[in-house]
Write an enzyme that holds these catalytic residues in place. Structure first.
Site, mmCIF file in Angstrom:
data_model
loop_
_atom_site.group_PDB
_atom_site.id
_atom_site.type_symbol
_atom_site.label_atom_id
_atom_site.label_comp_id
_atom_site.label_asym_id
_atom_site.label_seq_id
_atom_site.Cartn_x
_atom_site.Cartn_y
_atom_site.Cartn_z
ATOM 1 N N LYS A 208 -4.500 3.907 6.406
ATOM 2 C CA LYS A 208 -4.667 5.071 5.689
ATOM 3 C C LYS A 208 -5.786 4.892 5.143
ATOM 4 O O LYS A 208 -6.436 3.901 4.025
ATOM 5 C CB LYS A 208 -3.620 5.065 4.791
ATOM 6 C CG LYS A 208 -3.629 6.537 4.554
ATOM 7 C CD LYS A 208 -1.876 6.786 3.684
ATOM 8 C CE LYS A 208 -1.930 7.901 2.589
ATOM 9 N NZ LYS A 208 -0.706 7.971 1.573
ATOM 10 N N LYS B 236 -3.876 0.815 3.029
ATOM 11 C CA LYS B 236 -3.899 2.267 2.246
ATOM 12 C C LYS B 236 -5.180 1.556 1.135
ATOM 13 O O LYS B 236 -4.997 1.487 0.723
ATOM 14 C CB LYS B 236 -3.248 2.215 2.079
ATOM 15 C CG LYS B 236 -3.025 3.453 1.143
ATOM 16 C CD LYS B 236 -1.893 4.734 0.286
ATOM 17 C CE LYS B 236 -1.400 5.458 -0.177
ATOM 18 N NZ LYS B 236 -0.715 5.694 -1.091
ATOM 19 N N ARG C 229 -2.129 15.548 -2.921
ATOM 20 C CA ARG C 229 -2.061 15.054 -4.674
ATOM 21 C C ARG C 229 -1.190 16.032 -5.132
ATOM 22 O O ARG C 229 -0.378 17.081 -5.737
ATOM 23 C CB ARG C 229 -2.908 14.479 -4.746
ATOM 24 C CG ARG C 229 -3.164 12.550 -4.685
ATOM 25 C CD ARG C 229 -3.714 12.173 -5.381
ATOM 26 N NE ARG C 229 -3.729 10.997 -4.852
ATOM 27 C CZ ARG C 229 -4.944 9.615 -5.086
ATOM 28 N NH1 ARG C 229 -5.723 9.992 -5.953
ATOM 29 N NH2 ARG C 229 -4.228 8.819 -4.449
ATOM 30 N N LYS D 293 -6.828 4.347 -8.817
ATOM 31 C CA LYS D 293 -5.418 3.646 -8.637
ATOM 32 C C LYS D 293 -5.944 2.643 -7.246
ATOM 33 O O LYS D 293 -5.280 1.828 -6.812
ATOM 34 C CB LYS D 293 -4.317 4.566 -6.996
ATOM 35 C CG LYS D 293 -3.880 5.848 -7.365
ATOM 36 C CD LYS D 293 -2.297 6.326 -6.147
ATOM 37 C CE LYS D 293 -1.814 7.395 -7.226
ATOM 38 N NZ LYS D 293 -0.638 7.716 -6.601
#
Ligand code: PBG
Length: 439
Positions: free
Chosen positions: A360, A307, A317, A329
């Protein structure tokens, strides 16, 4: 063994003259002025090639007077046969004219190719026969946003998507999806701010929004396959997937402890596949042990193996109001520049007991999907994320692209790259299209 048909431009070559060859061939009379190919000049060349050009499959008969071309005269079989018996052999049909090329088309010799890949693409039937990748509603997992409200509220950044009321809208949407063969969903909750905290404890409340919705769905549709998201961000007052220390560090092992409780709570409610999307180290192994310890050996783990820290998550989001309150992140999600690192994550997840490996985002990361497909025997999932979805929707709304076709192509490409299943907000729309339903 060749015999001429009177007034014909053709000579029938008796099949017996080819060692039991199952074809009857016609070739032009040497005197024929039929212009087969203006650029081929030598007669031997012409003759050799035209044998291939006019090869016609003989039916059951070896009798050359009944060769197929004689039937194409507008006469019935009986009339044709009578004419032959009377010695009136009908003329062969004229050769259809070669379709005209536009004026100015250059006259060139044929390229001497023994392989012309276009032959296998010539007709819809041939193309269908040789199609390597297929797509079906069974390959889709439909992500659904849920909230506590009764109404379904549209998500501005994701046209066509709603925060569904868990009691009604959710059940209706699942029912519509099942009608067209989509029997797998993944739930994403919008949690009221009042329930968010730094340690995200609402994530393992057995009566929280997700467990409650799972129980309701399982009651209505016992065979529905329910995937859940395991991560703290919808429940975190910091908007991060893990617990944030005072200095901004995302705490790994403490977060994993919370995630295990979350996964067990979801399993207890009836989840079939828990899907850690948090990217903490060691969470798959810990979760497997926690599930097994509680008797959930049958619950699968779909790990978000690769990811990436991607800007394609923007609309999602917004949908959940889960933007990180500070920072980004990048200390847990992967650097979009990295490829080999996906193998490290893959090996970890495999050895820790993941059942499905997920990549992803989807379309910008086809190389990563292929990498995992070629290096792991496990099923591969691709997540076509919110940004990918919204770009196609926007392009379609602005009439810059054909939304329906681009949607189907993008999904097919994910399959071609090696994805077994695809998490996509297009699941219902694409399944309807596959079922031939118009909206
Ligand atoms: C968070 C999570 C995210 C998505 C799924 N789970 C967002 C994020 O990591 O910030 C994104 C899905 C999408 O963009 O469609 N655990």
């Amino acid at each position: 063994m060749a015999s001429a048909i009177p007034n014909s431009q053709f000579t029938i070559i008796n099949p017996n003259s080819f060692d039991s060859h199952p074809y009857i061939a016609l070739r032009p009379h040497p005197s024929s002025n039929l212009n087969l190919s203006s650029h081929r000049t030598t007669s031997t060349n012409l003759r050799r090639r035209s044998l291939h050009l006019f090869a016609v499959r003989a039916s059951d008969s070896n009798n050359s007077s009944h060769a197929a071309p004689l039937h194409k005269l507008g006469l019935s079989d009986a009339q044709c046969e009578a004419a032959v018996v009377a010695g009136n052999v009908p003329e062969a049909p004229p050769v259809p004219p070669k379709p005209a090329s536009p004026v100015g088309t250059p006259v060139v010799p044929s390229l001497p190719l023994n392989r012309r890949p276009r032959r296998n693409r010539r007709t819809p039937a041939l193309r269908e026969a040789f199609q390597e990748t297929t797509i079906s509603p069974a390959n889709f997992v439909y992500p659904l946003f849920i909230h506590e409200g009764e109404e379904d509220t549209p998500i501005g950044a994701m046209p066509g998507c709603y925060r569904l009321g868990w009691r009604h809208g959710l059940v209706e949407e699942v029912s519509k999806a099942r009608d067209v063969g989509v029997n797998s969903i993944v739930l994403f909750p919008k949690i009221p701010d009042a329930l968010k905290s730094p340690t995200g404890d609402e994530a393992y409340n057995d009566n929280g929004l997700v467990p409650r919705s799972i129980r309701l769905l399982k009651d209505k549709f016992p065979d529905l396959v329910i995937y859940t998201d395991v991560a703290l961000d919808p429940y975190s007052s910091d908007g991060h997937d893990g617990i944030v220390r005072e200095d901004g560090v995302i705490m790994n092992d403490e977060t994993v402890h919370q995630l295990c409780k979350q996964a067990v709570s979801q399993a207890r409610a009836g989840a079939d596949v828990v899907s850690p999307s948090d990217m903490m180290d060691g969470r798959v192994g810990a979760m497997r042990a926690a599930l097994d310890a509680e008797g959930f050996q049958h619950v699968s783990i779909m790990s978000y193996t690769a990811k990436y820290a991607s800007s394609f998550y923007g609309p999602f989001r917004e949908a959940l109001d889960s933007n990180p309150r500070f920072g980004d992140k990048k200390t847990y999600q992967m650097n979009p520049a990295n490829y080999r690192e996906a193998l490290t994550e893959m090996r970890e997840d495999e050895s820790e007991g993941a059942d499905i490996l997920l990549v992803k985002p989807g379309l910008p990361y086809l190389d990563i999907i292929r990498l995992l497909r070629d290096n792991s025997p496990l099923p591969i999932a691709a997540y076509q994320v919110s940004g990918e979805y919204s770009m196609i929707k926007a392009g379609g709304t602005l009439k810059m692209i054909d939304e329906e076709k681009v949607m189907m192509e993008s999904l097919l490409c994910l399959r071609r790259a090696g994805a077994d299943i695809i998490l996509t907000y297009f699941a219902l729309q694409a399944a309807r299209s596959l079922c031939g339903e118009k909206r």
